[in-house]
Write an enzyme that holds these catalytic residues in place. Sequence first.
Site, PDB file in Angstrom:
ATOM      1  N   TYR A  90       0.818  -1.215   0.000  1.00 24.96           N
ATOM      2  CA  TYR A  90       0.000   0.000   0.000  1.00 24.96           C
ATOM      3  C   TYR A  90       0.854   1.268   0.000  1.00 24.96           C
ATOM      4  O   TYR A  90       0.336   2.354  -0.243  1.00 24.96           O
ATOM      5  CB  TYR A  90      -0.926   0.032   1.224  1.00 24.96           C
ATOM      6  CG  TYR A  90      -1.913  -1.106   1.322  1.00 24.96           C
ATOM      7  CD1 TYR A  90      -2.130  -1.991   0.267  1.00 24.96           C
ATOM      8  CD2 TYR A  90      -2.638  -1.308   2.495  1.00 24.96           C
ATOM      9  CE1 TYR A  90      -3.037  -3.035   0.387  1.00 24.96           C
ATOM     10  CE2 TYR A  90      -3.544  -2.341   2.621  1.00 24.96           C
ATOM     11  CZ  TYR A  90      -3.736  -3.211   1.565  1.00 24.96           C
ATOM     12  OH  TYR A  90      -4.619  -4.240   1.692  1.00 24.96           O
ATOM     13  N   HIS A 116       0.324 -11.521   2.088  1.00 28.50           N
ATOM     14  CA  HIS A 116      -0.674 -10.747   1.361  1.00 28.50           C
ATOM     15  C   HIS A 116      -1.339 -11.554   0.243  1.00 28.50           C
ATOM     16  O   HIS A 116      -2.556 -11.529   0.077  1.00 28.50           O
ATOM     17  CB  HIS A 116      -0.011  -9.488   0.783  1.00 28.50           C
ATOM     18  CG  HIS A 116      -0.962  -8.383   0.497  1.00 28.50           C
ATOM     19  ND1 HIS A 116      -0.571  -7.056   0.481  1.00 28.50           N
ATOM     20  CD2 HIS A 116      -2.282  -8.370   0.206  1.00 28.50           C
ATOM     21  CE1 HIS A 116      -1.618  -6.300   0.193  1.00 28.50           C
ATOM     22  NE2 HIS A 116      -2.663  -7.084   0.017  1.00 28.50           N
TER      23      HIS A 116
END
Length: 275
Positions: free
Chosen positions: A47, A105
């Site tokens: 991110y 992730h």
Amino acid sequence: MDPIITRGVAIPRLGFGTFRMPGADAQPVIESALAIGYRHIDTAAMYENEAAVGAAIAASGIRRDDLFVTTKVWHDQLAPDALHRAFDASLRKLGLDHVDLYMIHWPSRDMDMAATLKALTSLQERGLTRAVGVCNFNLPMIRRAVEEIGAPIASVQLEYHPFLSQTSMLGYLREKGIPLTAYAPLAQGRAASDPTLAALGRKHGAGAAQMAVAWLLDQEGVIVIPKASRSESQKANLEACSIGLDDDDRTAIGALPKDQRFVRPPFAPDWNAIG
């Protein structure tokens, strides 16, 4: 709303997602969320906002023990040494001495799952993360991680919203006492304009997006991490915690199409694999 206790840690059932909030611009947004009352912040190395999350936490004045912070390692860093380096980088950017949950992730097709999960768990054993988890694993992968490898998975994070079924996964996770963390709970904004959710919202004096959040929170073992840039939306998601669904609401939302997956990167696993 009571937190979910998993692997000895308490996870607030409504968290704050920070996907697509890159860079320093994320800091005031996260500061707003913390000021409003969020205590569960979800970020990831990918991110590119871990430094902003850390700065917002530092500026908030909130006791570290009162916060639940999740971050994640990207799928190209799953070799044990690379995973440890990625974790160190994330912790440095966050400015913290530990995180509460560290997650894979996305799985990688060429990863050595046992070695990766051993490296992940070693961080927990060293006290650098309180718990470990995985995101975007399909059911056969979860079964292998839990049953064959014996990884102490505290949560599984998956795309989950009123337009996508996770019935099989939820059944398995509930059997194992593992909560499902729902990302993209508003179907990347689509829930806000859905006529069925809007009609139910009018019945409850709420918005369509709030009904999507309420529907997820209504389910056993589900944690929800909506993203919201505006303080009004942040407040609305928090207020969804107080919406009580009845059987008519559940039937109406249950009748929505449940085959709409919106997060489909080329490296995703086979979601149709049966475990």
